[in-house]
Motif scaffolding. Sequence first.
Motif, PDB file in Angstrom:
ATOM      1  N   HIS A 271      23.352  35.347  -7.160  1.00 26.69           N
ATOM      2  CA  HIS A 271      24.510  35.197  -7.843  1.00 26.69           C
ATOM      3  C   HIS A 271      24.774  36.278  -8.941  1.00 26.69           C
ATOM      4  N   PRO A 272      26.151  36.996  -8.559  1.00 33.27           N
ATOM      5  CA  PRO A 272      26.331  38.150  -9.424  1.00 33.27           C
ATOM      6  C   PRO A 272      26.302  37.742 -11.199  1.00 33.27           C
ATOM      7  N   TYR A 273      26.724  36.470 -11.441  1.00 33.77           N
ATOM      8  CA  TYR A 273      26.339  36.013 -12.757  1.00 33.77           C
ATOM      9  C   TYR A 273      24.917  36.328 -13.292  1.00 33.77           C
ATOM     10  N   THR A 274      24.195  35.853 -12.539  1.00 27.07           N
ATOM     11  CA  THR A 274      22.604  35.726 -12.689  1.00 27.07           C
ATOM     12  C   THR A 274      22.270  37.363 -12.713  1.00 27.07           C
ATOM     13  N   ARG A 275      22.661  38.024 -11.822  1.00 28.56           N
ATOM     14  CA  ARG A 275      22.137  39.510 -11.819  1.00 28.56           C
ATOM     15  C   ARG A 275      22.667  40.270 -12.971  1.00 28.56           C
ATOM     16  N   GLN A 276      24.187  39.815 -13.529  1.00 28.23           N
ATOM     17  CA  GLN A 276      24.772  40.715 -14.538  1.00 28.23           C
ATOM     18  C   GLN A 276      23.893  40.305 -15.793  1.00 28.23           C
ATOM     19  N   LEU A 277      23.721  38.823 -15.921  1.00 27.16           N
ATOM     20  CA  LEU A 277      22.919  38.274 -17.177  1.00 27.16           C
ATOM     21  C   LEU A 277      21.499  38.974 -17.228  1.00 27.16           C
ATOM     22  N   MET A 291      23.879  47.609 -26.450  1.00 29.27           N
ATOM     23  CA  MET A 291      23.350  46.702 -25.719  1.00 29.27           C
ATOM     24  C   MET A 291      23.982  46.460 -24.610  1.00 29.27           C
ATOM     25  N   PRO A 292      23.845  46.388 -23.325  1.00 31.19           N
ATOM     26  CA  PRO A 292      24.431  45.914 -22.261  1.00 31.19           C
ATOM     27  C   PRO A 292      24.902  44.609 -22.441  1.00 31.19           C
ATOM     28  N   THR A 293      26.510  44.442 -22.089  1.00 31.32           N
ATOM     29  CA  THR A 293      26.868  42.928 -22.076  1.00 31.32           C
ATOM     30  C   THR A 293      27.580  42.459 -20.676  1.00 31.32           C
ATOM     31  N   ILE A 294      28.133  41.269 -20.548  1.00 24.89           N
ATOM     32  CA  ILE A 294      29.151  41.081 -19.359  1.00 24.89           C
ATOM     33  C   ILE A 294      30.377  40.960 -20.272  1.00 24.89           C
ATOM     34  N   PRO A 295      31.356  41.841 -19.774  1.00 29.35           N
ATOM     35  CA  PRO A 295      32.821  41.901 -20.424  1.00 29.35           C
ATOM     36  C   PRO A 295      33.388  40.537 -20.223  1.00 29.35           C
ATOM     37  N   GLY A 296      34.373  40.367 -20.948  1.00 28.34           N
ATOM     38  CA  GLY A 296      35.073  39.270 -20.655  1.00 28.34           C
ATOM     39  C   GLY A 296      34.531  37.810 -21.497  1.00 28.34           C
ATOM     40  N   LEU A 297      35.398  36.936 -21.408  1.00 26.13           N
ATOM     41  CA  LEU A 297      35.328  35.436 -21.823  1.00 26.13           C
ATOM     42  C   LEU A 297      35.025  34.829 -20.598  1.00 26.13           C
ATOM     43  N   PRO A 298      34.124  33.378 -20.947  1.00 21.36           N
ATOM     44  CA  PRO A 298      34.145  32.318 -19.779  1.00 21.36           C
ATOM     45  C   PRO A 298      35.303  31.681 -19.850  1.00 21.36           C
ATOM     46  N   PRO A 299      35.792  31.041 -19.018  1.00 18.57           N
ATOM     47  CA  PRO A 299      36.966  30.463 -18.620  1.00 18.57           C
ATOM     48  C   PRO A 299      37.124  29.356 -19.535  1.00 18.57           C
ATOM     49  N   ARG A 300      38.264  29.011 -20.108  1.00 21.76           N
ATOM     50  CA  ARG A 300      38.673  27.765 -21.043  1.00 21.76           C
ATOM     51  C   ARG A 300      38.378  26.589 -20.423  1.00 21.76           C
ATOM     52  N   LEU A 301      37.846  25.791 -21.027  1.00 24.53           N
ATOM     53  CA  LEU A 301      37.624  24.314 -20.478  1.00 24.53           C
ATOM     54  C   LEU A 301      38.729  23.620 -20.146  1.00 24.53           C
ATOM     55  N   GLY A 302      39.125  22.866 -19.225  1.00 19.88           N
ATOM     56  CA  GLY A 302      40.511  22.172 -19.020  1.00 19.88           C
ATOM     57  C   GLY A 302      41.317  23.188 -18.362  1.00 19.88           C
ATOM     58  N   PRO A 312      36.744  36.400 -12.755  1.00 25.40           N
ATOM     59  CA  PRO A 312      37.596  37.685 -13.710  1.00 25.40           C
ATOM     60  C   PRO A 312      36.424  38.587 -14.114  1.00 25.40           C
ATOM     61  N   ARG A 313      35.234  38.142 -14.271  1.00 26.03           N
ATOM     62  CA  ARG A 313      34.079  38.939 -14.854  1.00 26.03           C
ATOM     63  C   ARG A 313      33.151  39.424 -13.876  1.00 26.03           C
ATOM     64  N   CYS A 314      33.344  39.030 -12.667  1.00 27.26           N
ATOM     65  CA  CYS A 314      32.379  39.518 -11.656  1.00 27.26           C
ATOM     66  C   CYS A 314      32.640  40.968 -10.986  1.00 27.26           C
ATOM     67  N   ASP A 315      31.383  41.456 -10.841  1.00 30.63           N
ATOM     68  CA  ASP A 315      31.460  42.859 -10.571  1.00 30.63           C
ATOM     69  C   ASP A 315      31.431  43.054  -9.001  1.00 30.63           C
TER      70      ASP A 315
END
Lengths: 343, 299
Positions: A271-277, A291-302, A312-315
């Motif tokens: 999963h790209p999230y795992t890889r980026q993490l 330090m490296p980060t994953i740009p952007g915010l997680p989606p808003r609940l609801g 939106p954050r996936c490379d």
Amino acid sequence: MSPRDDLGVSDMAPIPVVGRGAPGKPLLEIEGLHIAFGARDRWFEAVRGVDLRIHAGEVVGVVGESGSGKSLTALAIMRLLPRGARISSGRMRFAGTDLLALDERGMNRLRGSAMGMIFQDPLTALNPALPVGHQIADSIRTHQGLGRAAALARAEALLDLVGIARPRERLRAFPHELSGGMRQRVMTALAVANDPRLLIADEPTTALDVTVQAQVMAMLDRIRRELGIAVLFISHNLELVAEVCDRVAVMYAGRVVEGAVVEALFEAPRHPYTRQLLRCIPRLNDETGPMPTIPGLPPRLGAIPGGCPFAPRCDAAFARCTAEAPDIWRRGDHMARCWEALR
Amino acid sequence: MSPLDDRSGERHGGLDRPHQGAAPLLELRDIRKEYALRQGLLARLTGRAERVAAVDDVSLAIQPGEVFGLVGESGCGKSTLSQIAVGLLAPSSGQVLYRGADIAALRGEARQAYRRGVQMVFQDTHSSLNPRKRIRRALAEALAASGQPRAAIPAKLLALMDQVGLDAVMLDRLPHELSGGQRQRVGIARALAMDPALLVADEPVSSLDVSLQGQIVNLLRELNARLGLTIVLVSHDLAVVARICQRIAVMQAGQIVEEGPPARVLFAPEHPYTRTLIAAVPRGLAGRRSTREVAPAEA
Ligand SMILES: Nc1ncnc2c1ncn2[C@@H]1O[C@H](COP(=O)(O)OP(=O)(O)OP(=O)(O)O)[C@@H](O)[C@H]1O
Ligand SMILES: Nc1ncnc2c1ncn2[C@@H]1O[C@H](COP(=O)(O)OP(=O)(O)OP(=O)(O)O)[C@@H](O)[C@H]1O
Ligand code: SF4
Ligand SMILES: [Mg+2]
Ligand SMILES: [Mg+2]
């Protein structure tokens, strides 16, 4: 009668000491867990379909984004969700018992005995008005029927096991008289006091230096081997997770987005999230740049958009990702919710 | 000149930039903090209750513009020392000097300046947050206290939330309605809202995923480089400390046992305790015990 007899699981003893993913029935099985928050007409889901299985003797890691629903999932297993939250659907079975069908009395017998939990926030979990030794001893007396002196002796031995110096004096300390890491270790002592079959550890080492952390992990590993305890290990410390877990689930926006045995997860994440993490893990070296980060915010609940919530954050995102929620890719015991993995 | 006026430009990690010579922003002199150990009835009756030193004669000078790391054993006195530095706890003996003045003697305006100029991020995320105050109010009050004009506050609130990676919807939540890591970031935002000269951050990233850890550490680096924010960082994460600190101190049992630039302390440690610490850093898959049995698994 021991609390385990009440559960009708005494016939399962002795618990076989087994390794990772042993065949046979899991000790804990969660399917399609959904947790919703809300009042009146405004509801939102914080946990949106979590599946987890843990066998006796196994350590399953849960990692992932802050706010992705790790603690809520843990609290749901203990049926200790905060006010305003409810399990909107799903199934949870523990040692053959349907946890959602159990009444409060039945749950009380499980909590602190067959199921122990190290809460992420020890200060709110401990009673501020009682010496910590009493809190541990009380739990031992309730669940094991020991006398006062014997329970206190066991509490002292437990504090020693988690590396607290001068345990006899520390029995008398109130929670606010202990350091952050000592309180965390008191929680650990409390959680394992009655030889649980399942230990839920929510960030159990955030306040520990690495040597004490190693000592606590060694203690947990020992009781895992000796008693066949299953451990649900929630942590942001990925290097530690890689060291101690058998399988790992990665959570993002209320779901498990990848699950695998530990080597596969760290060596061949799908999963790209795992890889980026994994790229963000801080390493002890002489680099001084940002330090490296994953740009952007997680989606808003609801307000989680259709398609993949990580898009939106996936490379690796492509057109299909924003159009349709990803199907599950599976190879043996490795799973990932991702279109790219399925390509 | 306040350190906030000292816009000395980019200073990547600043490892090569010693701060000797300047007057320290904060100085701790022979700080000692004792607590009575709770003992049995007999010890209490005979008045022989033993006292233990949580902080045992610590002296430190924090230079303006530096990032200073404090690491060490759980229970060795880091949080106690931090709270003494920000004036929340009085030492049993010793002095705390802020810009050269003993804080115990500060009155009126000078005391206010110290109170505002030195902010703390608490290890326990509930400590700094009133459970009945929504995040918006907690942060707005901090901004107002730092002298922000009313009209500027709404925009500042959004900027703060963005800096710590929180969605603005969280502004309307109460502290207990947040996850552990979300609450930790509110604590950081609240301290930064006061626009301090010195930030004492006690385990500020311990509950964050590694991406957010990076974001917060980068934010602190940037505030240090751009505005000269002086930082004392207490952390168990040696990798994070190595990344941003110019100087670190290793504590054990109430005392500082080793001090110096991370390049020296972490990569050529002299004290046995520092060596033990470094040897215990988890090593991922490479650190797995070979004794663990390998059996078939399922996801
Ligand atoms: N009482 C509440 N009311 C509203 N939302 C809540 C409440 N408690 C938690 N949440 C939300 O539910 C989501 C999941 O929270 P949870 O505590 O499970 O996160 P987590 O994965 O444990 O995060 P962390 O790593 O930061 O501890 C978060 O986004 C949080 O803001
Ligand atoms: N109010 C108090 N009464 C008695 N003892 C106290 C009190 N506060 C702290 N202590 C003791 O002082 C010592 C230092 O605690 P402190 O919280 O400063 O440690 P720490 O270095 O921050 O540890 P950690 O890494 O676990 O957070 C501990 O032994 C603690 O029990
Ligand atoms: S489905 Fe698409 S957006 Fe989502 S993680 Fe996979 S590649 Fe990225
Ligand atoms: Mg949590
Ligand atoms: Mg502390």
